[in-house]
Design a protein around this motif. Structure first.
Motif, mmCIF file in Angstrom:
data_model
loop_
_atom_site.group_PDB
_atom_site.id
_atom_site.type_symbol
_atom_site.label_atom_id
_atom_site.label_comp_id
_atom_site.label_asym_id
_atom_site.label_seq_id
_atom_site.Cartn_x
_atom_site.Cartn_y
_atom_site.Cartn_z
ATOM 1 N N GLU A 49 19.454 27.410 34.234
ATOM 2 C CA GLU A 49 19.229 28.854 34.075
ATOM 3 C C GLU A 49 17.760 29.219 34.225
ATOM 4 O O GLU A 49 17.432 30.327 34.648
ATOM 5 C CB GLU A 49 19.794 29.326 32.732
ATOM 6 N N ILE A 54 17.253 33.173 35.169
ATOM 7 C CA ILE A 54 17.954 33.910 34.115
ATOM 8 C C ILE A 54 17.233 33.731 32.784
ATOM 9 O O ILE A 54 17.212 34.631 31.947
ATOM 10 C CB ILE A 54 19.409 33.423 34.023
ATOM 11 N N LYS A 74 16.387 35.315 43.849
ATOM 12 C CA LYS A 74 17.785 35.699 43.615
ATOM 13 C C LYS A 74 18.489 36.119 44.916
ATOM 14 O O LYS A 74 19.705 36.072 45.000
ATOM 15 C CB LYS A 74 17.867 36.833 42.595
ATOM 16 N N GLN A 75 17.687 36.566 45.903
ATOM 17 C CA GLN A 75 18.277 36.927 47.200
ATOM 18 C C GLN A 75 18.723 35.679 47.959
ATOM 19 O O GLN A 75 19.551 35.760 48.865
ATOM 20 C CB GLN A 75 17.246 37.694 48.055
ATOM 21 N N ILE A 79 25.100 31.637 42.824
ATOM 22 C CA ILE A 79 25.317 31.036 41.506
ATOM 23 C C ILE A 79 26.773 31.159 41.089
ATOM 24 O O ILE A 79 27.361 32.233 41.171
ATOM 25 C CB ILE A 79 24.396 31.717 40.464
ATOM 26 N N PHE A 81 28.868 30.375 37.693
ATOM 27 C CA PHE A 81 28.903 29.892 36.310
ATOM 28 C C PHE A 81 30.246 29.232 36.053
ATOM 29 O O PHE A 81 31.220 29.455 36.767
ATOM 30 C CB PHE A 81 28.706 31.046 35.331
ATOM 31 N N THR A 84 33.200 33.006 34.326
ATOM 32 C CA THR A 84 32.629 34.350 34.467
ATOM 33 C C THR A 84 33.760 35.355 34.430
ATOM 34 O O THR A 84 34.722 35.227 35.182
ATOM 35 C CB THR A 84 31.893 34.485 35.812
ATOM 36 N N ALA A 85 33.625 36.337 33.530
ATOM 37 C CA ALA A 85 34.588 37.430 33.543
ATOM 38 C C ALA A 85 34.199 38.368 34.685
ATOM 39 O O ALA A 85 33.014 38.522 34.976
ATOM 40 C CB ALA A 85 34.548 38.166 32.220
ATOM 41 N N GLN A 87 35.020 42.297 36.637
ATOM 42 C CA GLN A 87 35.400 43.643 36.237
ATOM 43 C C GLN A 87 36.927 43.784 36.282
ATOM 44 O O GLN A 87 37.564 43.302 37.227
ATOM 45 C CB GLN A 87 34.759 44.639 37.190
ATOM 46 N N ASP A 88 37.481 44.434 35.263
ATOM 47 C CA ASP A 88 38.932 44.612 35.201
ATOM 48 C C ASP A 88 39.424 45.469 36.371
ATOM 49 O O ASP A 88 38.718 46.365 36.837
ATOM 50 C CB ASP A 88 39.325 45.326 33.900
ATOM 51 N N LEU A 98 31.871 44.238 46.284
ATOM 52 C CA LEU A 98 30.926 44.649 45.235
ATOM 53 C C LEU A 98 29.727 43.715 45.207
ATOM 54 O O LEU A 98 28.568 44.157 45.253
ATOM 55 C CB LEU A 98 31.630 44.643 43.869
ATOM 56 N N PHE A 99 29.991 42.415 45.167
ATOM 57 C CA PHE A 99 28.878 41.458 45.069
ATOM 58 C C PHE A 99 28.064 41.429 46.368
ATOM 59 O O PHE A 99 26.848 41.259 46.316
ATOM 60 C CB PHE A 99 29.397 40.066 44.694
ATOM 61 N N PHE A 102 25.060 43.770 46.578
ATOM 62 C CA PHE A 102 23.842 43.524 45.801
ATOM 63 C C PHE A 102 22.730 42.868 46.631
ATOM 64 O O PHE A 102 21.596 42.780 46.184
ATOM 65 C CB PHE A 102 24.145 42.596 44.614
ATOM 66 N N LEU A 141 32.012 34.400 45.707
ATOM 67 C CA LEU A 141 31.030 35.394 45.235
ATOM 68 C C LEU A 141 29.615 34.800 45.269
ATOM 69 O O LEU A 141 28.647 35.508 45.497
ATOM 70 C CB LEU A 141 31.371 35.860 43.818
ATOM 71 N N ALA A 142 29.539 33.483 45.028
ATOM 72 C CA ALA A 142 28.226 32.830 45.069
ATOM 73 C C ALA A 142 27.734 32.678 46.510
ATOM 74 O O ALA A 142 26.532 32.541 46.744
ATOM 75 C CB ALA A 142 28.305 31.464 44.391
#
Lengths: 292, 342
Positions: A49, A54, A74-75, A79, A81, A84-85, A87-88, A98-99, A102, A141-142
């Protein structure tokens, strides 16, 4: 020798009553898979981390391609984890979009969906995925911004053997694309199969480092002969041996000689097993060894 | 069975008492409510009626007028004659008594809202004591209580939606580790906060608009101003209350504590911001506290539009206050924001 993609120098992380990371140093070659192993509380996650940006370090340096790490890292980093939860009520595809939003750069989503085998459940709510599907989504997503360095924190914990092997195939694909992978895991077989180099941590320090084969060769020069207890009778092996509940393990530096002795003693070898030392043996031995 | 029961009770008690934030909240909130309500309704009991008295001496006893000797009526002195007539019209004050014949309002007398049951009761009492006082109607159209209270109830709904809709979601994100995952991306706290704020704003304003239009159609309460002006004021008020919840939940990782802190904001607004009743004549500290709450300024502006038909140019002060509050809350929320509770 090429510049390490990530270099850590004398990294320290102190908490009010604990030194979680105690002056560790290591360098990670570009395009390699680096494994960070250790028992729970060894300082692996804190180290990762800090590299990910982080957490801040108490002291020490973290370099990316030879220069101090900055927020732009970070670009370039992907990552995953351990858990990881998300979004519902968002589908797999919506999470990917969404990711992707970013980051300045995005990978081709269709290729990513194919590589991570997400095509069969793109419209499904992410909270309704199986363990293996979920881990593949988290990996996607990573990777959504085509990162140079990928951090995978215990990515296969809780997966069944089939899903784990599927995941290993994905990581091998990433390695084949010359990406640098930093992996933490409790599965020694996983580390052996995937990592080019490993560092074993305990109590915030690195207690062993090298390629898996180098470490095994350095710490062990023997093989293990396993026999059921019922077959060995009263025989006392000449070599070092360990009795377990149902079997005996004989540590042999010369298999031919050891087997000759067993045959000479009239031991039934029908159920004999011979295996090489594994990273798990090394890990257990290092954890049991007294340290300064 | 009893052993298992007692062990479970003991472990739950340990969980509760060791969660310092939750324990603190459970102790603080009852004290806060007790003292706040005591301040709001201090005295021998909640007066039944509220009467404003216009007289330069500020004298407030039965020597000035025998009516002032009646019990269970809250009398307070006012020097804003025209303003108080407006408050009578809005049901904020039940009766205005003018005992100052030498000034510009030469006529002794009283003002009531003809639609107000309280005004009617007070008039009967006053006429029984002093026949000479002449009744005056409020100059504006008489306003029904429903005209006054419905904007308050809709405002309260906006307040709850703003505070709890954002606050609990962020705490849940933090607790589940979703915020930690977002922290691993280039996303900045201010971007995350603005996204939450604007997303909630759309939802809150949309719901408020639906409730307003439907209830206006059914109940037919007053709407004397511009719908556009009402939308602008509602957006400013909603923004300030959503931003307020972002400060509260900037670092909290416990849903129990977040719930407590959000109640700590919502209860004072429900009691002091004029949702159900006016603070006219109440303790000055409470009136001062009410000015610190965004709902107070939003409701003042909304009622000025719906009841008095005022436009945005008349409402620069509450709009400026709400804007400053919003910016201040966003700045503080971003500064204190933590992705993780560890």
């Amino acid at each position: 020798m090429s510049t390490p993609v990530i270099e850590v120098r004398n990294l320290v992380k102190n908490y009010p009553k604990l030194r979680a990371v105690d002056g560790i140093s290591f360098a990670i070659k570009p395009g390699s898979c680096f494994g960070l192993l250790g028992p729970n509380g060894a300082g692996k996650s804190t180290t990762i981390e800090m590299i990910e940006g982080i957490k801040s370090q108490t002291s020490g340096e973290i370099l990316f391609a030879g220069t101090p790490m900055d927020k732009d890292f970070k670009q370039l980093a992907g990552i995953q984890f351990q858990s990881t939860a998300l979004q519902d009520f968002l589908t797999v595809e919506e999470n990917l979009k969404l990711f992707a939003s970013f980051y300045r750069t995005q990978t081709n989503l269709q290729t990513l969906i194919k590589d991570c085998d997400l095509g069969g459940f793109l419209d499904r709510d992410a909270s309704k995925l199986s363990g293996g599907q979920r881990q593949r989504l988290l990996l996607a997503l990573a990777l959504v911004h085509d990162p140079q360095v990928i951090f995978l924190d215990e990515p296969t914990t809780g997966l069944d053997p089939h899903a784990r092997r599927q995941f290993w195939d994905l990581i091998n694909k990433i390695k084949a694309a010359k990406k640098t992978v930093i992996l933490t895991t409790h599965y020694m077989e996983e580390a052996y199969r995937l990592c080019d180099e490993i560092a074993i941590m305990s109590e915030g320090k690195i207690i062993a480092q090298g390629s898996p084969d180098e470490l095994l060769a350095k710490h062990f020069g023997d093989s293990i002969i396993e026999l059921p207890l019922s077959d060995i009778g009263d025989y006392k092996p000449f070599e070092t041996y360990y009795f377990h509940e149902d079997r005996v393990e004989i540590l042999s530096k010369n298999l031919t000689e050891s087997l000759k002795r067993l045959l000479h003693a009239g031991i039934n070898l029908d159920r004999l097993k011979i295996r090489s030392r594994t990273l798990e043996d090394l890990f257990l031995e290092l954890m049991q060894s007294p340290r300064d | 069975m009893l052993k298992r029961l007692f062990t479970l009770i003991h472990s739950r008690n340990l969980e509760f008492f060791r969660d310092r934030s939750s324990l603190g909240w459970n102790l603080i909130m009852p004290f806060f409510l007790v003292f706040a309500l005591a301040l709001a309704f201090y005295g021998d009991g909640k007066p039944l009626f509220k009467v404003a008295v216009y007289h330069p001496s500020g004298q407030m006893d039965e020597q000035l007028h025998p009516f002032l000797g009646l019990k269970h009526i809250e009398f307070y002195a006012t020097d804003d004659f025209q303003g108080t007539i407006g408050k009578v019209a809005r049901h904020q004050v039940d009766l205005l008594l003018n005992l100052n014949p030498d000034q510009q309002h030469k006529e002794r007398g009283y003002w009531i809202n003809l639609d107000s049951p309280n005004g009617y009761m007070l008039e009967q009492l006053l006429q029984g004591i002093d026949h000479s006082l002449k009744r005056h109607d409020t100059e504006n159209h008489p306003i029904r209580y429903i005209d006054w209270v419905v904007p308050g109830v809709i405002g309260m709904n906006i307040m709850f939606g703003a505070l709890f809709g954002v606050g609990f979601v962020i705490v849940r994100y933090r607790k589940s580790g979703y915020l930690k995952r977002l922290n691993a991306t280039p996303l900045k706290p201010v971007e995350f906060i603005l996204a939450q704020l604007l997303s909630r704003l759309i939802i809150v304003v949309f719901l408020a608009a639906v409730i307003f239009v439907v209830s206006h159609w059914i109940l037919g309460f007053a709407m004397n101003g511009s719908y556009f002006d009402l939308l602008v004021v509602t957006i400013l008020g909603s923004l300030s209350m959503i931003a307020m919840s972002l400060i509260v939940t900037a670092r909290v990782g416990s849903e129990e504590l977040a719930g407590g802190l959000l109640n700590l904001l919502s209860w004072p607004m429900m009691l002091l911001s004029g949702v159900w009743f006016s603070l006219e004549g109440s303790h000055p500290i409470l009136q001062w506290l009410a000015q610190l709450l965004p709902l107070t300024h939003m409701l003042d502006a909304v009622r000025a539009i719906t009841i008095d038909g005022e436009g945005l140019s008349d409402l620069l002060q509450p709009m400026a206050i709400l804007s400053v509050m919003t910016l201040l809350f966003i700045a503080l929320g971003s500064y204190f924001f933590k992705w993780s509770d560890r």
